[in-house]
Design a protein around this motif. Structure first.
Motif, PDB file in Angstrom:
ATOM      1  N   SER A  43      -9.758  -3.652  -2.257  1.00 22.68           N
ATOM      2  CA  SER A  43      -8.844  -4.224  -1.265  1.00 22.68           C
ATOM      3  C   SER A  43      -9.585  -4.546   0.033  1.00 22.68           C
ATOM      4  N   HIS A  44     -10.529  -3.668   0.421  1.00 24.84           N
ATOM      5  CA  HIS A  44     -11.308  -3.899   1.640  1.00 24.84           C
ATOM      6  C   HIS A  44     -12.191  -5.131   1.501  1.00 24.84           C
ATOM      7  N   ARG A  53      -5.948   1.508   8.445  1.00 22.91           N
ATOM      8  CA  ARG A  53      -4.897   1.055   7.524  1.00 22.91           C
ATOM      9  C   ARG A  53      -4.344   2.235   6.749  1.00 22.91           C
ATOM     10  N   GLY A  70       0.806  -1.215   0.000  1.00 24.98           N
ATOM     11  CA  GLY A  70       0.000   0.000   0.000  1.00 24.98           C
ATOM     12  C   GLY A  70       0.838   1.264   0.000  1.00 24.98           C
ATOM     13  N   SER A  77      -6.736   3.938   3.988  1.00 25.60           N
ATOM     14  CA  SER A  77      -8.072   3.431   3.702  1.00 25.60           C
ATOM     15  C   SER A  77      -9.149   4.315   4.317  1.00 25.60           C
ATOM     16  N   ALA A 135     -11.650  -7.666  -0.494  1.00 23.93           N
ATOM     17  CA  ALA A 135     -10.818  -8.863  -0.576  1.00 23.93           C
ATOM     18  C   ALA A 135     -10.314  -9.319   0.785  1.00 23.93           C
ATOM     19  N   SER A 136     -10.152  -8.350   1.698  1.00 28.31           N
ATOM     20  CA  SER A 136      -9.616  -8.692   3.028  1.00 28.31           C
ATOM     21  C   SER A 136     -10.689  -9.178   3.994  1.00 28.31           C
ATOM     22  N   ALA A 151      -9.721   1.235  -5.752  1.00 29.09           N
ATOM     23  CA  ALA A 151      -8.713   0.268  -5.318  1.00 29.09           C
ATOM     24  C   ALA A 151      -8.854  -0.028  -3.830  1.00 29.09           C
ATOM     25  N   ASP A 152      -9.129   1.007  -3.031  1.00 27.57           N
ATOM     26  CA  ASP A 152      -9.333   0.829  -1.593  1.00 27.57           C
ATOM     27  C   ASP A 152     -10.552  -0.047  -1.323  1.00 27.57           C
TER      28      ASP A 152
END
Length: 319
Positions: free
Chosen positions: A314-315, A266, A12, A261, A317-318, A310-311
């Motif tokens: 990514s959120h 994060r 990141g 984020s 996916a986590s 993108a954020d």
């Protein structure tokens, strides 16, 4: 292998740095003036105000909040410190402290409304944005304050490194980032900020005073807006009541582009500096290419949407 991985910067953080390097490489091919020391110094001077505002904005976004009032609070602080010095005859150092005190009080007000009354940060800071704007215009009578004492404009002065003029305000900005980075990374309070952003309830159950942490974040953000006000005065040489009208969005853009984020918990504070530089490089490079300022705003908007997308991905996916 794991030890080496732990020492490497997180992806990141690397992403924004790579984007910055790619932007610099592109604009270097478009203009011979881009990579000159004078131009790169100019980019740093252009982003130093937004860069310092972005420190406070980062702290708030790390707790899953947002501050829309930062730009106008900064403008109010600059008007207060300049009018106190020029019209009230107050010693410049004391006038600067008064301006910083005003911005810090706005941070305290935001924090109390968020933590005590439980109002959403978006609504609270939208309201204080308008309040700060109205007070700024009324107090200044919409007039620019000039003839400032040297102490207030000192950070706009430059010194020479390798034939390049560097503003003292840029040094101050970089120093503030190092202090903020150390505090977030190496102190218990800094780690608590991340914990509150990740899960306020779980953090509260561990015995950490989440409301006090949140309040402290908003107060500290207000303090940084006061420092940014001084940098704005130093750079322009005046107290401008019309300043700060776009700095809130510029600061949020810098934070998001820097990899912090919007969901909280994060991000790396130095990423916000990189994000501010990305915006500054794009605007400077497009100016050197003769591109209209309207297109510069368009490009900035596209960058924000891409960073937020993108954020979001990514959120998800986590989870």
């Amino acid at each position: 292998m794991n030890a080496l991985k732990d020492k490497l910067p997180p992806l990141g953080t690397l992403g924004p740095v790579i984007a910055l390097l790619m932007a610099c490489a592109f604009f270097a091919t478009q203009s011979d003036r881009f990579l000159t020391g004078q131009n790169l110094s100019l980019v740093l001077q252009q982003v130093m105000v937004v860069g310092v505002i972005a420190i406070g904005q980062t702290l708030i976004i790390l707790t899953a909040g947002i501050d829309l009032s930062c730009g106008m609070v900064m403008a109010l602080g600059s008007v207060v410190m300049t009018k106190f010095a020029t019209e009230l005859g107050m010693p410049p150092a004391l006038a600067v402290l008064c301006g910083i005190a005003v911005t810090t009080l706005f941070g305290l007000a935001n924090g109390l409304l968020v933590t005590r009354i439980k109002l959403p940060p978006f609504i609270v800071t939208l309201g204080t944005l308008n309040i700060a704007f109205a007070i700024t215009q009324l107090y200044s009578q919409s007039q620019t304050i000039t003839d400032l004492p040297e102490l207030m404009t000192g950070l706009g002065n430059t010194f020479t490194i390798g034939g390049t003029e560097v503003a003292w305000g840029v040094v101050a900005m970089l120093g503030l980032y190092l202090v903020a980075w150390f505090a977030l990374r190496e102190t218990a309070r800094g780690r608590h900020v991340y914990a509150v952003g990740n899960s306020p309830e779980a953090t509260r159950l561990t015995g950490i005073p989440t409301q006090r942490i949140l309040l402290g974040v908003y107060v500290l953000a207000g303090f940084f807006y006061g420092i940014a006000a001084l940098l704005s005065v130093a750079r322009t040489g005046v107290g401008d009541p019309n300043a700060g009208q776009t700095e809130n969005l510029d600061a949020i853009t810098a934070v998001v582009l820097g990899g912090t984020s919007l969901f909280g918990g994060r991000g790396v504070i130095l990423g916000s500096l990189v994000g501010a530089l990305i915006v500054g490089v794009f605007r400077n490079g497009l100016t050197l290419m003769g591109v209209s300022s309207v297109y510069q705003i368009l490009v900035t908007g596209i960058l924000v949407i891409l960073a937020v997308a993108a954020d979001q991905l990514s959120h998800k996916a986590s989870r």
